[in-house]
Design a protein around this motif. Structure first.
Motif, PDB file in Angstrom:
ATOM      1  N   UNK A  12      28.498 -14.169 -11.589  1.00 22.49           N
ATOM      2  CA  UNK A  12      27.152 -14.438 -12.103  1.00 22.49           C
ATOM      3  C   UNK A  12      26.971 -15.945 -12.226  1.00 22.49           C
ATOM      4  N   UNK A  13      25.856 -16.449 -11.698  1.00 20.15           N
ATOM      5  CA  UNK A  13      25.657 -17.900 -11.761  1.00 20.15           C
ATOM      6  C   UNK A  13      25.326 -18.358 -13.171  1.00 20.15           C
ATOM      7  N   UNK A  14      25.695 -19.575 -13.467  1.00 17.43           N
ATOM      8  CA  UNK A  14      25.284 -20.210 -14.704  1.00 17.43           C
ATOM      9  C   UNK A  14      23.994 -20.969 -14.394  1.00 17.43           C
ATOM     10  N   UNK A  15      22.952 -20.660 -15.125  1.00 17.79           N
ATOM     11  CA  UNK A  15      21.646 -21.269 -14.850  1.00 17.79           C
ATOM     12  C   UNK A  15      21.367 -22.478 -15.738  1.00 17.79           C
ATOM     13  N   UNK A  16      22.285 -22.855 -16.588  1.00 22.15           N
ATOM     14  CA  UNK A  16      22.040 -23.950 -17.522  1.00 22.15           C
ATOM     15  C   UNK A  16      21.667 -25.257 -16.851  1.00 22.15           C
ATOM     16  N   UNK A  17      22.206 -25.529 -15.696  1.00 19.72           N
ATOM     17  CA  UNK A  17      21.903 -26.775 -14.995  1.00 19.72           C
ATOM     18  C   UNK A  17      20.421 -26.909 -14.664  1.00 19.72           C
ATOM     19  N   UNK A  18      19.727 -25.774 -14.521  1.00 18.68           N
ATOM     20  CA  UNK A  18      18.310 -25.830 -14.160  1.00 18.68           C
ATOM     21  C   UNK A  18      17.460 -26.484 -15.244  1.00 18.68           C
ATOM     22  N   UNK A  19      17.913 -26.440 -16.488  1.00 17.26           N
ATOM     23  CA  UNK A  19      17.149 -27.060 -17.573  1.00 17.26           C
ATOM     24  C   UNK A  19      16.996 -28.567 -17.378  1.00 17.26           C
ATOM     25  N   UNK A  20      17.946 -29.189 -16.698  1.00 19.00           N
ATOM     26  CA  UNK A  20      17.914 -30.642 -16.481  1.00 19.00           C
ATOM     27  C   UNK A  20      17.412 -31.019 -15.089  1.00 19.00           C
ATOM     28  N   UNK A  21      16.985 -30.047 -14.304  1.00 19.69           N
ATOM     29  CA  UNK A  21      16.573 -30.305 -12.924  1.00 19.69           C
ATOM     30  C   UNK A  21      15.298 -31.136 -12.848  1.00 19.69           C
ATOM     31  N   UNK A  22      15.271 -32.084 -11.934  1.00 20.17           N
ATOM     32  CA  UNK A  22      14.097 -32.938 -11.737  1.00 20.17           C
ATOM     33  C   UNK A  22      12.903 -32.136 -11.228  1.00 20.17           C
ATOM     34  N   UNK A  23      13.145 -31.009 -10.598  1.00 15.04           N
ATOM     35  CA  UNK A  23      12.063 -30.189 -10.045  1.00 15.04           C
ATOM     36  C   UNK A  23      11.429 -29.276 -11.089  1.00 15.04           C
ATOM     37  N   UNK A  24      12.019 -29.214 -12.257  1.00  8.51           N
ATOM     38  CA  UNK A  24      11.499 -28.329 -13.305  1.00  8.51           C
ATOM     39  C   UNK A  24      10.042 -28.675 -13.592  1.00  8.51           C
ATOM     40  N   UNK A  25       9.188 -27.679 -13.469  1.00  3.34           N
ATOM     41  CA  UNK A  25       7.770 -27.877 -13.715  1.00  3.34           C
ATOM     42  C   UNK A  25       6.977 -28.267 -12.478  1.00  3.34           C
ATOM     43  N   UNK A  26       7.659 -28.543 -11.376  1.00  8.28           N
ATOM     44  CA  UNK A  26       6.971 -28.869 -10.123  1.00  8.28           C
ATOM     45  C   UNK A  26       6.448 -27.583  -9.486  1.00  8.28           C
ATOM     46  N   UNK A  27       5.490 -27.720  -8.606  1.00 10.17           N
ATOM     47  CA  UNK A  27       4.934 -26.585  -7.877  1.00 10.17           C
ATOM     48  C   UNK A  27       5.994 -26.022  -6.926  1.00 10.17           C
ATOM     49  N   UNK A  28       6.276 -24.738  -7.009  1.00 12.10           N
ATOM     50  CA  UNK A  28       7.293 -24.112  -6.154  1.00 12.10           C
ATOM     51  C   UNK A  28       6.982 -24.244  -4.676  1.00 12.10           C
ATOM     52  N   UNK A  29       5.709 -24.318  -4.322  1.00  9.97           N
ATOM     53  CA  UNK A  29       5.335 -24.437  -2.908  1.00  9.97           C
ATOM     54  C   UNK A  29       5.925 -25.708  -2.306  1.00  9.97           C
ATOM     55  N   UNK A  30       6.124 -26.726  -3.101  1.00  7.37           N
ATOM     56  CA  UNK A  30       6.720 -27.959  -2.606  1.00  7.37           C
ATOM     57  C   UNK A  30       8.140 -27.714  -2.106  1.00  7.37           C
ATOM     58  N   UNK A  31       8.856 -26.802  -2.723  1.00 13.75           N
ATOM     59  CA  UNK A  31      10.253 -26.545  -2.372  1.00 13.75           C
ATOM     60  C   UNK A  31      10.437 -25.348  -1.446  1.00 13.75           C
ATOM     61  N   UNK A  32       9.475 -24.457  -1.401  1.00 11.60           N
ATOM     62  CA  UNK A  32       9.609 -23.253  -0.587  1.00 11.60           C
ATOM     63  C   UNK A  32       8.570 -23.126   0.516  1.00 11.60           C
ATOM     64  N   UNK A  33       7.477 -23.811   0.428  1.00 11.16           N
ATOM     65  CA  UNK A  33       6.476 -23.815   1.487  1.00 11.16           C
ATOM     66  C   UNK A  33       5.675 -22.536   1.561  1.00 11.16           C
ATOM     67  N   UNK A  34       4.441 -22.660   2.045  1.00  7.28           N
ATOM     68  CA  UNK A  34       3.576 -21.489   2.189  1.00  7.28           C
ATOM     69  C   UNK A  34       3.862 -20.749   3.495  1.00  7.28           C
ATOM     70  N   UNK A  35       3.473 -19.488   3.550  1.00  8.71           N
ATOM     71  CA  UNK A  35       3.570 -18.726   4.790  1.00  8.71           C
ATOM     72  C   UNK A  35       2.701 -19.382   5.853  1.00  8.71           C
ATOM     73  N   UNK A  36       3.158 -19.384   7.084  1.00 10.84           N
ATOM     74  CA  UNK A  36       2.386 -19.912   8.192  1.00 10.84           C
ATOM     75  C   UNK A  36       2.342 -21.432   8.253  1.00 10.84           C
TER      76      UNK A  36
END
Length: 91
Positions: A12-36
């Motif tokens: 099971x992954x430890x998710x604690x590192x995500x609390x300090x991530x620079x991307x926290x609060x950014x739009x997910x589309x920036x990191x995953x992109x839209x369809x098409x």
């Protein structure tokens, strides 16, 4: 079904590192992109995502997570899908 069993055996992954991530609060589309999404737009989007990743204090934890899972989509730890596949082979 074998795929499900194999993933169930992963620790099971430890998710604690995500609390300090620079991307926290950014739009997910920036990191995953839209369809098409077309290639020129993808390159611009990935460049912006990678800029955020470069200054991230938990970049290595993010990349380790994505390579060990493996996350198939998106920008993780400053690498896109193809770059992570190369990193997996390198490791």
């Amino acid at each position: 079904m074998a795929q499900v069993r194999r993933q169930a055996n992963l620790p099971r992954p430890s998710w604690g590192w995500q609390d300090a991530a620079a991307c926290r609060g950014e739009d997910l589309v920036l990191f995953f992109g839209p369809d098409g999404e077309r290639q020129p737009e993808r390159e611009i989007r990935e460049r912006k995502a990678k800029q955020i990743c470069m200054g991230c204090p938990v970049r290595s934890e993010c990349l380790d997570y994505a390579v060990s899972r493996p996350e198939k989509y998106g920008t993780w730890g400053g690498l896109n899908e193809d770059e992570r596949a190369s990193e997996r082979r390198r490791r």
